[in-house]
Design a protein around this motif. Structure first.
Motif, PDB file in Angstrom:
ATOM      1  N   THR A   1       4.092   8.592  -5.194  1.00  0.00           N
ATOM      2  CA  THR A   1       3.347   7.936  -4.115  1.00  0.00           C
ATOM      3  C   THR A   1       1.957   8.538  -3.988  1.00  0.00           C
ATOM      4  O   THR A   1       0.973   7.813  -3.760  1.00  0.00           O
ATOM      5  CB  THR A   1       4.115   8.063  -2.789  1.00  0.00           C
ATOM      6  N   ARG A   2       1.836   9.837  -4.142  1.00  0.00           N
ATOM      7  CA  ARG A   2       0.525  10.481  -4.083  1.00  0.00           C
ATOM      8  C   ARG A   2      -0.383   9.985  -5.207  1.00  0.00           C
ATOM      9  O   ARG A   2      -1.579   9.761  -5.000  1.00  0.00           O
ATOM     10  CB  ARG A   2       0.688  12.004  -4.140  1.00  0.00           C
ATOM     11  N   TRP A   3       0.179   9.787  -6.381  1.00  0.00           N
ATOM     12  CA  TRP A   3      -0.629   9.253  -7.479  1.00  0.00           C
ATOM     13  C   TRP A   3      -1.037   7.809  -7.213  1.00  0.00           C
ATOM     14  O   TRP A   3      -2.155   7.396  -7.545  1.00  0.00           O
ATOM     15  CB  TRP A   3       0.136   9.359  -8.797  1.00  0.00           C
ATOM     16  N   LEU A   4      -0.154   7.008  -6.604  1.00  0.00           N
ATOM     17  CA  LEU A   4      -0.527   5.635  -6.245  1.00  0.00           C
ATOM     18  C   LEU A   4      -1.637   5.620  -5.201  1.00  0.00           C
ATOM     19  O   LEU A   4      -2.561   4.801  -5.264  1.00  0.00           O
ATOM     20  CB  LEU A   4       0.704   4.885  -5.726  1.00  0.00           C
ATOM     21  N   ILE A   5      -1.559   6.525  -4.229  1.00  0.00           N
ATOM     22  CA  ILE A   5      -2.637   6.646  -3.236  1.00  0.00           C
ATOM     23  C   ILE A   5      -3.939   7.009  -3.933  1.00  0.00           C
ATOM     24  O   ILE A   5      -5.012   6.436  -3.642  1.00  0.00           O
ATOM     25  CB  ILE A   5      -2.274   7.696  -2.167  1.00  0.00           C
ATOM     26  N   ALA A   6      -3.864   7.946  -4.862  1.00  0.00           N
ATOM     27  CA  ALA A   6      -5.058   8.339  -5.610  1.00  0.00           C
ATOM     28  C   ALA A   6      -5.660   7.150  -6.345  1.00  0.00           C
ATOM     29  O   ALA A   6      -6.885   6.950  -6.353  1.00  0.00           O
ATOM     30  CB  ALA A   6      -4.713   9.460  -6.589  1.00  0.00           C
ATOM     31  N   ALA A   7      -4.801   6.327  -6.971  1.00  0.00           N
ATOM     32  CA  ALA A   7      -5.309   5.156  -7.689  1.00  0.00           C
ATOM     33  C   ALA A   7      -5.993   4.180  -6.734  1.00  0.00           C
ATOM     34  O   ALA A   7      -7.067   3.650  -7.035  1.00  0.00           O
ATOM     35  CB  ALA A   7      -4.158   4.466  -8.421  1.00  0.00           C
ATOM     36  N   GLN A   8      -5.390   3.941  -5.565  1.00  0.00           N
ATOM     37  CA  GLN A   8      -6.011   3.036  -4.596  1.00  0.00           C
ATOM     38  C   GLN A   8      -7.387   3.550  -4.163  1.00  0.00           C
ATOM     39  O   GLN A   8      -8.358   2.791  -4.093  1.00  0.00           O
ATOM     40  CB  GLN A   8      -5.103   2.877  -3.373  1.00  0.00           C
ATOM     41  N   VAL A   9      -7.480   4.834  -3.866  1.00  0.00           N
ATOM     42  CA  VAL A   9      -8.736   5.407  -3.383  1.00  0.00           C
ATOM     43  C   VAL A   9      -9.797   5.390  -4.477  1.00  0.00           C
ATOM     44  O   VAL A   9     -10.933   4.950  -4.263  1.00  0.00           O
ATOM     45  CB  VAL A   9      -8.514   6.840  -2.867  1.00  0.00           C
ATOM     46  N   VAL A  10      -9.450   5.853  -5.668  1.00  0.00           N
ATOM     47  CA  VAL A  10     -10.442   5.996  -6.738  1.00  0.00           C
ATOM     48  C   VAL A  10     -10.960   4.640  -7.197  1.00  0.00           C
ATOM     49  O   VAL A  10     -12.168   4.454  -7.379  1.00  0.00           O
ATOM     50  CB  VAL A  10      -9.844   6.796  -7.907  1.00  0.00           C
ATOM     51  N   PHE A  11     -10.073   3.660  -7.381  1.00  0.00           N
ATOM     52  CA  PHE A  11     -10.543   2.343  -7.801  1.00  0.00           C
ATOM     53  C   PHE A  11     -11.343   1.656  -6.701  1.00  0.00           C
ATOM     54  O   PHE A  11     -12.278   0.899  -6.987  1.00  0.00           O
ATOM     55  CB  PHE A  11      -9.359   1.472  -8.245  1.00  0.00           C
TER      56      PHE A  11
ATOM     57  N   THR B   1       0.843  -1.188   0.000  1.00  0.00           N
ATOM     58  CA  THR B   1       0.000   0.000   0.000  1.00  0.00           C
ATOM     59  C   THR B   1       0.876   1.234   0.000  1.00  0.00           C
ATOM     60  O   THR B   1       1.948   1.247   0.619  1.00  0.00           O
ATOM     61  CB  THR B   1      -0.971   0.023   1.200  1.00  0.00           C
ATOM     62  N   ALA B   2       0.418   2.254  -0.731  1.00  0.00           N
ATOM     63  CA  ALA B   2       1.148   3.525  -0.754  1.00  0.00           C
ATOM     64  C   ALA B   2       0.748   4.418   0.403  1.00  0.00           C
ATOM     65  O   ALA B   2       1.390   5.441   0.649  1.00  0.00           O
ATOM     66  CB  ALA B   2       0.889   4.240  -2.083  1.00  0.00           C
ATOM     67  N   ILE B   3      -0.295   4.054   1.121  1.00  0.00           N
ATOM     68  CA  ILE B   3      -0.807   4.884   2.212  1.00  0.00           C
ATOM     69  C   ILE B   3       0.045   4.663   3.457  1.00  0.00           C
ATOM     70  O   ILE B   3       0.135   3.534   3.957  1.00  0.00           O
ATOM     71  CB  ILE B   3      -2.283   4.557   2.497  1.00  0.00           C
ATOM     72  N   PRO B   4       0.696   5.683   3.981  1.00  0.00           N
ATOM     73  CA  PRO B   4       1.568   5.506   5.151  1.00  0.00           C
ATOM     74  C   PRO B   4       0.795   5.011   6.369  1.00  0.00           C
ATOM     75  O   PRO B   4      -0.414   5.270   6.507  1.00  0.00           O
ATOM     76  CB  PRO B   4       2.128   6.916   5.392  1.00  0.00           C
TER      77      PRO B   4
ATOM     78  N   VAL C   1       6.041  12.412   1.355  1.00  0.00           N
ATOM     79  CA  VAL C   1       5.908  11.359   0.344  1.00  0.00           C
ATOM     80  C   VAL C   1       6.074  11.982  -1.039  1.00  0.00           C
ATOM     81  O   VAL C   1       5.774  13.164  -1.247  1.00  0.00           O
ATOM     82  CB  VAL C   1       4.559  10.626   0.442  1.00  0.00           C
ATOM     83  N   SER C   2       6.532  11.193  -1.984  1.00  0.00           N
ATOM     84  CA  SER C   2       6.808  11.678  -3.330  1.00  0.00           C
ATOM     85  C   SER C   2       5.514  11.905  -4.106  1.00  0.00           C
ATOM     86  O   SER C   2       4.437  11.422  -3.732  1.00  0.00           O
ATOM     87  CB  SER C   2       7.675  10.663  -4.079  1.00  0.00           C
ATOM     88  N   ASP C   3       5.640  12.611  -5.226  1.00  0.00           N
ATOM     89  CA  ASP C   3       4.490  12.830  -6.097  1.00  0.00           C
ATOM     90  C   ASP C   3       3.962  11.503  -6.647  1.00  0.00           C
ATOM     91  O   ASP C   3       2.751  11.304  -6.763  1.00  0.00           O
ATOM     92  CB  ASP C   3       4.862  13.760  -7.253  1.00  0.00           C
TER      93      ASP C   3
ATOM     94  N   LEU D   1      -4.681  16.890  -2.692  1.00  0.00           N
ATOM     95  CA  LEU D   1      -3.637  15.860  -2.574  1.00  0.00           C
ATOM     96  C   LEU D   1      -2.639  15.953  -3.724  1.00  0.00           C
ATOM     97  O   LEU D   1      -1.440  15.743  -3.535  1.00  0.00           O
ATOM     98  CB  LEU D   1      -4.281  14.465  -2.564  1.00  0.00           C
ATOM     99  N   LEU D   2      -3.127  16.258  -4.914  1.00  0.00           N
ATOM    100  CA  LEU D   2      -2.298  16.348  -6.104  1.00  0.00           C
ATOM    101  C   LEU D   2      -2.232  17.796  -6.562  1.00  0.00           C
ATOM    102  O   LEU D   2      -3.255  18.492  -6.598  1.00  0.00           O
ATOM    103  CB  LEU D   2      -2.857  15.467  -7.224  1.00  0.00           C
ATOM    104  N   SER D   3      -1.066  18.237  -6.959  1.00  0.00           N
ATOM    105  CA  SER D   3      -0.890  19.654  -7.281  1.00  0.00           C
ATOM    106  C   SER D   3      -1.505  20.043  -8.614  1.00  0.00           C
ATOM    107  O   SER D   3      -1.918  21.191  -8.803  1.00  0.00           O
ATOM    108  CB  SER D   3       0.605  19.995  -7.288  1.00  0.00           C
ATOM    109  N   ASP D   4      -1.607  19.081  -9.567  1.00  0.00           N
ATOM    110  CA  ASP D   4      -2.033  19.463 -10.908  1.00  0.00           C
ATOM    111  C   ASP D   4      -3.413  18.939 -11.299  1.00  0.00           C
ATOM    112  O   ASP D   4      -3.796  19.005 -12.459  1.00  0.00           O
ATOM    113  CB  ASP D   4      -1.013  18.977 -11.940  1.00  0.00           C
ATOM    114  N   THR D   5      -4.150  18.373 -10.360  1.00  0.00           N
ATOM    115  CA  THR D   5      -5.514  17.932 -10.662  1.00  0.00           C
ATOM    116  C   THR D   5      -6.320  17.904  -9.379  1.00  0.00           C
ATOM    117  O   THR D   5      -5.766  17.845  -8.278  1.00  0.00           O
ATOM    118  CB  THR D   5      -5.501  16.541 -11.323  1.00  0.00           C
ATOM    119  N   GLN D   6      -7.647  17.943  -9.526  1.00  0.00           N
ATOM    120  CA  GLN D   6      -8.492  17.969  -8.336  1.00  0.00           C
ATOM    121  C   GLN D   6      -9.434  16.778  -8.276  1.00  0.00           C
ATOM    122  O   GLN D   6      -9.414  16.024  -7.326  1.00  0.00           O
ATOM    123  CB  GLN D   6      -9.311  19.263  -8.291  1.00  0.00           C
ATOM    124  N   ASP D   7     -10.252  16.588  -9.324  1.00  0.00           N
ATOM    125  CA  ASP D   7     -11.238  15.513  -9.320  1.00  0.00           C
ATOM    126  C   ASP D   7     -10.800  14.401 -10.268  1.00  0.00           C
ATOM    127  O   ASP D   7     -10.308  14.669 -11.373  1.00  0.00           O
ATOM    128  CB  ASP D   7     -12.601  16.043  -9.744  1.00  0.00           C
ATOM    129  N   LEU D   8     -11.001  13.154  -9.833  1.00  0.00           N
ATOM    130  CA  LEU D   8     -10.530  12.009 -10.605  1.00  0.00           C
ATOM    131  C   LEU D   8     -11.617  10.960 -10.769  1.00  0.00           C
ATOM    132  O   LEU D   8     -12.481  10.785  -9.906  1.00  0.00           O
ATOM    133  CB  LEU D   8      -9.325  11.361  -9.921  1.00  0.00           C
TER     134      LEU D   8
END
Length: 575
Positions: free
Chosen positions: A262-272, A227-230, A258-260, A291-298
């Motif tokens: 890792t933040r995208w991996l967290i986003a993938a876990q949450v959204v899926f 998991t990417a979530i600390p 955490v790295s950018d 959570l992500l600097s260049d996007t808001q809704d996924l």
């Protein structure tokens, strides 16, 4: 007459206390994903038992009270005042089928007026564990409960079972399965971990699912998934729709440094994870900030790079071993280029890498011995050791690692590097228990294994431990009617397809946790079943005594795949 029904009539024939007759509850439906502690504190409307229930019907209704809401309030309504306050069932939930409630044999001492004993008899299906995962259980269940007539004229249970027991139908009507997504062994893509959670109240379902996600993988897959979530990160606020625009807000606590990526991996876990419980866009936050600097809704379509393709590629088609040659699985059945197709190698069975670029083939070395060859598609294949009297169909873990079972005992893997192929033994002692393996297939995400062990379907985890690979956490999935499993293949990321020795149900689709066994129609099929594979779609393809058949759905009639490719061939697809 079944054994349970016979026991029921025998008991009734000797009882002196007048009670209603035995009743069975048919249970065939499937569930329609939050920790039990969370469910206990939710509130839903609960209907008390009707006033005129007799003891047998009361106990049957108790077993149908599956809702965990408000600390099992629905079940407590069947208990007397003392037990309604004191009853504390364990954390597991035992699921049963074929439920009978029958009068218990009279005790040595006569019971007081207004007291009756009722025996619950059922077949075990499995258990819902505290982490909301399901594991099968087998055997008969029997418990005797004491039912007493209350001052208000209603029957209530005064000695309930020590554990929470629910019928399969009741469980299926209250709980639904939800895949919680974690990371594969390379931490590059998301992998489902199936859990079961109460569907109601719907308003809290997204939060309860996110609670499961932040708590980590289930016990059975903890060694295989990442998991990417600390650790310690939890939702800061309730997961709910944002005011005005309908997006689903997930506000996590501080992630730390955490790295950018890792933040995208967290986003993938949450959204899926949320895709099965909400159609809304997901707005990810950390302490109220994006959570992500260049996007808001996924949506899931924004994160396809993290989605592992669990289906064979449509453009590659299939291959088949026909008369000890490797050929294309089409109407022409042309041999593949190179010695595997020419007949130079006597090919017994084979597998193709997911990208189609490599072939692994079990080839005959002598009348008593076979070996493994691996190499580029259409070219010469390097012979690797060790040989054996038998090798299972090769199964790939990514594009540079292939596994097989030697002599039904040793699981080996061959890995490609810049200097060639290396072969090593996989630690499988805890997975097999020393029993023979006749088929073994890795999931396409490389985190799970499914095998036919001594005629039984067993699933487990593929764990990377200190540079070594271990097969562990074996879970037997008992087949209906005690059928013997002959072969298997992964149907998709959450289910398997198997062939059996049963004449009435020769092919099943099986959920990866064993909760659901759905039989394909037996029309057109004839025993013995010889092999099974899964193509794009997914389409299940089997070879029986006379032909090769295909079906895209358990309710479909099997169609002839290709008349000129006989049942002696062994079809397969990449993976």
């Amino acid at each position: 007459m079944g054994g349970r029904a016979a026991r029921c009539l025998a008991v009734l024939s000797v009882l002196l206390v007048p009670l209603t007759s035995c009743a069975s509850i048919p249970e065939e439906s499937d569930p329609v994903a939050v920790r039990e502690a969370d469910e206990r504190n939710t509130t839903t409307e609960v209907t008390p038992p009707p006033d005129n229930l007799d003891p047998l019907a009361l106990v049957r209704r108790f077993v149908d009270s599956a809702s965990p809401a408000s600390n099992h309030e629905a079940a407590r309504m069947h208990l007397d005042a003392v037990q309604a306050k004191q009853w504390s069932p364990g954390p597991d939930l035992l699921i049963v089928s074929n439920v009978d409630t029958i009068p218990a044999p009279p005790p040595p001492e006569p019971l007081p007026d207004g007291v009756q004993l009722v025996t619950v008899q059922a077949d075990k299906v499995g258990r819902l564990l505290p982490d909301s995962s399901f594991v099968p259980d087998v055997g008969e269940y029997e418990a005797t409960v004491r039912v007493e007539l209350q001052p208000d004229g209603k029957w209530r249970i005064s000695s309930p079972p020590a554990e929470m027991v629910v019928s399969r139908d009741a469980f299926s009507s209250v709980y639904r399965s939800v895949p919680i997504y974690f990371l594969d062994h390379d931490a590059t893509g998301v992998v489902p971990d199936v859990r079961y959670v109460a569907s109601q109240p719907a308003s809290t379902l997204p939060r309860r699912v996110i609670d499961l996600l932040t708590s980590g993988p289930s016990e059975g897959l903890r060694s295989a998934l990442r998991t990417a979530i600390p650790p310690g990160v939890r939702p800061r606020t309730n997961t709910s729709e944002a005011t005005g625009d309908g997006a689903l807000e997930v506000n996590l606590s501080n992630l730390g440094d955490v790295s950018d990526e890792t933040r995208w991996l967290i986003a993938a876990q949450v959204v899926f994870t949320l895709q099965k419980v909400s159609n809304a866009r997901v707005r990810l936050q950390e302490e109220g900030m994006p959570l992500l600097s260049d996007t808001q809704d996924l949506r899931p379509t924004d994160l396809t790079k993290y989605e592992i393709d669990n289906m064979p590629r449509q453009d590659l088609g299939g291959l088949a071993v026909i008369d000890e040659r490797l050929k294309r699985l089409d109407s022409r059945a042309d041999p593949v280029p190179g010695p595997a197709g020419s007949g130079e190698y006597q090919v017994i069975r084979a597998g193709q890498s997911p990208d189609g670029r490599k072939i692994a083939a079990v080839t005959r070395r002598s009348p008593e011995e076979v070996g493994l060859r691996v190499g580029p598609y259409g070219e010469a294949l390097a012979e690797l050791g060790p040989p054996g009297s038998f090798m299972s169909k090769p199964t790939w873990r990514g594009n540079n690692e292939v596994w097989t079972v030697v002599a039904g005992r040793d699981v080996i893997r061959a890995r490609s590097s810049g200097s060639g192929w290396t072969v090593e033994k996989v630690d499988s002692a805890g997975f097999t228990g020393g029993r023979p393996i006749t088929d073994l297939r890795l999931s396409r995400d490389g985190t799970r294994v499914a095998a036919v062990i001594d005629g039984q379907l067993v699933v487990g985890a593929v764990s990377d431990q200190d540079g070594a690979v271990v097969l562990d956490r074996p879970v037997p999935l008992p087949a209906p009617q005690r059928a013997q499993i002959l072969g298997l293949e992964w149907r998709d990321e959450e289910s398997l397809a198997v062939i059996t020795d049963s004449h009435t149900s020769p092919v099943y689709e099986v959920s990866v946790d064993g909760f659901r066994w759905e039989a394909y129609t037996s029309a057109n099929l004839g025993q013995p079943m010889k092999t099974i594979t899964v193509g794009p779609g997914p389409t299940v393809i089997v070879a029986d005594r006379s032909n090769i058949w295909a079906s895209a759905d358990p309710n479909d009639v099997w169609s002839l795949l290709e008349p000129r490719i006989g049942s002696s061939s062994l079809p397969f697809f990449p993976g």
